[in-house]
Motif scaffolding. Structure first.
Motif, PDB file in Angstrom:
ATOM      1  N   VAL A  11       0.850  -1.183   0.000  1.00 61.52           N
ATOM      2  CA  VAL A  11       0.000   0.000   0.000  1.00 61.52           C
ATOM      3  C   VAL A  11       0.887   1.234   0.000  1.00 61.52           C
ATOM      4  O   VAL A  11       2.037   1.191   0.434  1.00 61.52           O
ATOM      5  CB  VAL A  11      -0.958   0.047   1.215  1.00 61.52           C
ATOM      6  CG1 VAL A  11      -1.939  -1.108   1.191  1.00 61.52           C
ATOM      7  CG2 VAL A  11      -0.216   0.101   2.532  1.00 61.52           C
ATOM      8  N   ALA A  12       0.331   2.321  -0.513  1.00 59.38           N
ATOM      9  CA  ALA A  12       0.991   3.620  -0.473  1.00 59.38           C
ATOM     10  C   ALA A  12       0.051   4.574   0.247  1.00 59.38           C
ATOM     11  O   ALA A  12      -1.146   4.300   0.400  1.00 59.38           O
ATOM     12  CB  ALA A  12       1.271   4.122  -1.886  1.00 59.38           C
ATOM     13  N   THR A  13       0.569   5.727   0.665  1.00 60.52           N
ATOM     14  CA  THR A  13      -0.241   6.740   1.328  1.00 60.52           C
ATOM     15  C   THR A  13      -0.445   7.918   0.385  1.00 60.52           C
ATOM     16  O   THR A  13       0.516   8.416  -0.216  1.00 60.52           O
ATOM     17  CB  THR A  13       0.461   7.224   2.618  1.00 60.52           C
ATOM     18  OG1 THR A  13       0.674   6.102   3.471  1.00 60.52           O
ATOM     19  CG2 THR A  13      -0.371   8.259   3.343  1.00 60.52           C
ATOM     20  N   ALA A  14      -1.700   8.353   0.271  1.00 68.16           N
ATOM     21  CA  ALA A  14      -2.021   9.510  -0.571  1.00 68.16           C
ATOM     22  C   ALA A  14      -1.488  10.781   0.088  1.00 68.16           C
ATOM     23  O   ALA A  14      -1.775  11.042   1.261  1.00 68.16           O
ATOM     24  CB  ALA A  14      -3.528   9.615  -0.764  1.00 68.16           C
ATOM     25  N   ALA A  66       3.747  -5.394   8.669  1.00 71.74           N
ATOM     26  CA  ALA A  66       2.326  -5.720   8.579  1.00 71.74           C
ATOM     27  C   ALA A  66       1.555  -4.791   9.512  1.00 71.74           C
ATOM     28  O   ALA A  66       1.875  -4.694  10.692  1.00 71.74           O
ATOM     29  CB  ALA A  66       2.088  -7.174   8.955  1.00 71.74           C
ATOM     30  N   ILE A  67       0.554  -4.104   8.962  1.00 69.54           N
ATOM     31  CA  ILE A  67      -0.271  -3.207   9.775  1.00 69.54           C
ATOM     32  C   ILE A  67      -1.681  -3.751   9.951  1.00 69.54           C
ATOM     33  O   ILE A  67      -2.486  -3.188  10.681  1.00 69.54           O
ATOM     34  CB  ILE A  67      -0.331  -1.784   9.179  1.00 69.54           C
ATOM     35  CG1 ILE A  67      -0.954  -1.805   7.786  1.00 69.54           C
ATOM     36  CG2 ILE A  67       1.051  -1.140   9.188  1.00 69.54           C
ATOM     37  CD1 ILE A  67      -1.381  -0.439   7.272  1.00 69.54           C
ATOM     38  N   GLY A  68      -1.982  -4.844   9.269  1.00 70.74           N
ATOM     39  CA  GLY A  68      -3.297  -5.442   9.364  1.00 70.74           C
ATOM     40  C   GLY A  68      -3.438  -6.568   8.370  1.00 70.74           C
ATOM     41  O   GLY A  68      -2.472  -6.963   7.708  1.00 70.74           O
ATOM     42  N   VAL A  69      -4.674  -7.067   8.262  1.00 70.14           N
ATOM     43  CA  VAL A  69      -4.982  -8.173   7.366  1.00 70.14           C
ATOM     44  C   VAL A  69      -6.227  -7.816   6.566  1.00 70.14           C
ATOM     45  O   VAL A  69      -7.196  -7.285   7.123  1.00 70.14           O
ATOM     46  CB  VAL A  69      -5.219  -9.470   8.178  1.00 70.14           C
ATOM     47  CG1 VAL A  69      -5.661 -10.613   7.284  1.00 70.14           C
ATOM     48  CG2 VAL A  69      -3.958  -9.858   8.945  1.00 70.14           C
ATOM     49  N   ALA A  70      -6.203  -8.108   5.273  1.00 75.27           N
ATOM     50  CA  ALA A  70      -7.379  -7.854   4.425  1.00 75.27           C
ATOM     51  C   ALA A  70      -8.484  -8.830   4.794  1.00 75.27           C
ATOM     52  O   ALA A  70      -8.242 -10.030   4.871  1.00 75.27           O
ATOM     53  CB  ALA A  70      -7.001  -8.015   2.955  1.00 75.27           C
ATOM     54  N   PHE A  71      -9.691  -8.328   5.041  1.00 77.11           N
ATOM     55  CA  PHE A  71     -10.793  -9.257   5.299  1.00 77.11           C
ATOM     56  C   PHE A  71     -11.685  -9.416   4.087  1.00 77.11           C
ATOM     57  O   PHE A  71     -12.711 -10.088   4.126  1.00 77.11           O
ATOM     58  CB  PHE A  71     -11.581  -8.925   6.575  1.00 77.11           C
ATOM     59  CG  PHE A  71     -12.262  -7.599   6.626  1.00 77.11           C
ATOM     60  CD1 PHE A  71     -13.434  -7.364   5.927  1.00 77.11           C
ATOM     61  CD2 PHE A  71     -11.748  -6.587   7.416  1.00 77.11           C
ATOM     62  CE1 PHE A  71     -14.072  -6.144   6.002  1.00 77.11           C
ATOM     63  CE2 PHE A  71     -12.381  -5.369   7.498  1.00 77.11           C
ATOM     64  CZ  PHE A  71     -13.550  -5.147   6.784  1.00 77.11           C
ATOM     65  N   GLU A 130      -4.550 -11.882   3.417  1.00 78.62           N
ATOM     66  CA  GLU A 130      -3.162 -11.465   3.192  1.00 78.62           C
ATOM     67  C   GLU A 130      -2.827 -10.260   4.071  1.00 78.62           C
ATOM     68  O   GLU A 130      -3.676  -9.412   4.340  1.00 78.62           O
ATOM     69  CB  GLU A 130      -2.965 -11.115   1.716  1.00 78.62           C
ATOM     70  CG  GLU A 130      -1.534 -10.843   1.319  1.00 78.62           C
ATOM     71  CD  GLU A 130      -1.379 -10.561  -0.180  1.00 78.62           C
ATOM     72  OE1 GLU A 130      -0.335 -10.012  -0.548  1.00 78.62           O
ATOM     73  OE2 GLU A 130      -2.290 -10.881  -0.956  1.00 78.62           O
ATOM     74  N   LYS A 131      -1.580 -10.187   4.497  1.00 81.65           N
ATOM     75  CA  LYS A 131      -1.119  -9.056   5.305  1.00 81.65           C
ATOM     76  C   LYS A 131      -1.069  -7.780   4.462  1.00 81.65           C
ATOM     77  O   LYS A 131      -0.669  -7.818   3.297  1.00 81.65           O
ATOM     78  CB  LYS A 131       0.258  -9.342   5.882  1.00 81.65           C
ATOM     79  CG  LYS A 131       0.266 -10.469   6.887  1.00 81.65           C
ATOM     80  CD  LYS A 131       1.674 -10.795   7.331  1.00 81.65           C
ATOM     81  CE  LYS A 131       1.669 -12.019   8.228  1.00 81.65           C
ATOM     82  NZ  LYS A 131       3.025 -12.456   8.549  1.00 81.65           N
ATOM     83  N   VAL A 132      -1.445  -6.673   5.086  1.00 75.00           N
ATOM     84  CA  VAL A 132      -1.312  -5.352   4.477  1.00 75.00           C
ATOM     85  C   VAL A 132      -0.003  -4.778   5.015  1.00 75.00           C
ATOM     86  O   VAL A 132       0.194  -4.688   6.236  1.00 75.00           O
ATOM     87  CB  VAL A 132      -2.515  -4.453   4.830  1.00 75.00           C
ATOM     88  CG1 VAL A 132      -2.315  -3.056   4.275  1.00 75.00           C
ATOM     89  CG2 VAL A 132      -3.806  -5.074   4.295  1.00 75.00           C
ATOM     90  N   ILE A 133       0.904  -4.424   4.090  1.00 73.38           N
ATOM     91  CA  ILE A 133       2.258  -4.010   4.457  1.00 73.38           C
ATOM     92  C   ILE A 133       2.449  -2.518   4.188  1.00 73.38           C
ATOM     93  O   ILE A 133       2.241  -2.040   3.071  1.00 73.38           O
ATOM     94  CB  ILE A 133       3.325  -4.801   3.659  1.00 73.38           C
ATOM     95  CG1 ILE A 133       3.077  -6.311   3.743  1.00 73.38           C
ATOM     96  CG2 ILE A 133       4.736  -4.425   4.113  1.00 73.38           C
ATOM     97  CD1 ILE A 133       3.237  -6.907   5.111  1.00 73.38           C
ATOM     98  N   LYS A 134       2.841  -1.786   5.239  1.00 72.86           N
ATOM     99  CA  LYS A 134       3.184  -0.362   5.147  1.00 72.86           C
ATOM    100  C   LYS A 134       4.385  -0.156   6.056  1.00 72.86           C
ATOM    101  O   LYS A 134       4.467  -0.787   7.109  1.00 72.86           O
ATOM    102  CB  LYS A 134       1.994   0.488   5.600  1.00 72.86           C
ATOM    103  CG  LYS A 134       2.222   1.975   5.491  1.00 72.86           C
ATOM    104  CD  LYS A 134       0.953   2.728   5.888  1.00 72.86           C
ATOM    105  CE  LYS A 134       1.206   4.219   5.886  1.00 72.86           C
ATOM    106  NZ  LYS A 134       0.052   4.972   6.359  1.00 72.86           N
ATOM    107  N   TYR A 135       5.317   0.682   5.673  1.00 69.40           N
ATOM    108  CA  TYR A 135       6.575   0.887   6.419  1.00 69.40           C
ATOM    109  C   TYR A 135       7.414  -0.392   6.446  1.00 69.40           C
ATOM    110  O   TYR A 135       8.259  -0.562   7.324  1.00 69.40           O
ATOM    111  CB  TYR A 135       6.337   1.328   7.867  1.00 69.40           C
ATOM    112  CG  TYR A 135       5.350   2.434   8.071  1.00 69.40           C
ATOM    113  CD1 TYR A 135       5.618   3.737   7.628  1.00 69.40           C
ATOM    114  CD2 TYR A 135       4.134   2.204   8.698  1.00 69.40           C
ATOM    115  CE1 TYR A 135       4.707   4.753   7.810  1.00 69.40           C
ATOM    116  CE2 TYR A 135       3.216   3.210   8.889  1.00 69.40           C
ATOM    117  CZ  TYR A 135       3.509   4.483   8.454  1.00 69.40           C
ATOM    118  OH  TYR A 135       2.597   5.487   8.637  1.00 69.40           O
ATOM    119  N   GLY A 136       7.121  -1.339   5.538  1.00 69.38           N
ATOM    120  CA  GLY A 136       7.827  -2.607   5.540  1.00 69.38           C
ATOM    121  C   GLY A 136       7.332  -3.557   6.617  1.00 69.38           C
ATOM    122  O   GLY A 136       7.905  -4.615   6.819  1.00 69.38           O
TER     123      GLY A 136
END
Length: 116
Positions: free
Chosen positions: A32-35, A82-87, A74-80
């Motif tokens: 993911v990227a941040t807007a 895992a910040i959460g999981v896609a449900f 699947e894990k959501v990756i930000k800052y390298g």
């Protein structure tokens, strides 16, 4: 962490206006990227490079956008990290927020937290 942001105006491609950078990608492993500005539907994502991803809907400033398809579970990756999981399945270019991911950090130190 250092992120290089493209700071020049790019030319239009295939009739789609491309302007300055609109996302920041912190780590090369992020999905993911941040807007860094409000992003309009169909706008091409631009970080330190022009990405092959269009926003599937408007993305508010400060929110996340998927850089690739993220499968349910699947894990959501930000800052390298895992910040959460896609449900639910998340498509590249889709807004990533509480409606499609479950944050797992700080949930009481369960085994799941440690596995993220």
């Amino acid at each position: 962490m250092v992120s290089i942001i493209l700071n020049k105006v790019l030319e239009s491609r295939e009739g789609i206006k491309i302007s300055k950078n609109n996302v920041v990608i912190i780590n090369k492993n992020d999905n993911v990227a941040t807007a860094i500005k409000d992003i309009k539907k169909d706008e091409i994502l631009i970080g330190d490079v022009v990405l092959e991803v269009k926003a599937l809907q408007s993305i508010p400033f400060g929110h996340k956008v998927a850089l690739k398809d993220i499968q349910k579970g699947e894990k959501v990756i930000k800052y390298g990290e895992a910040i959460g999981v896609a449900f639910t399945n998340i498509h590249a270019g889709e807004h990533v927020h509480i409606h499609n991911i479950e944050g797992r950090r700080g949930r009481g130190g369960s085994k799941e937290d440690k596995d993220l």
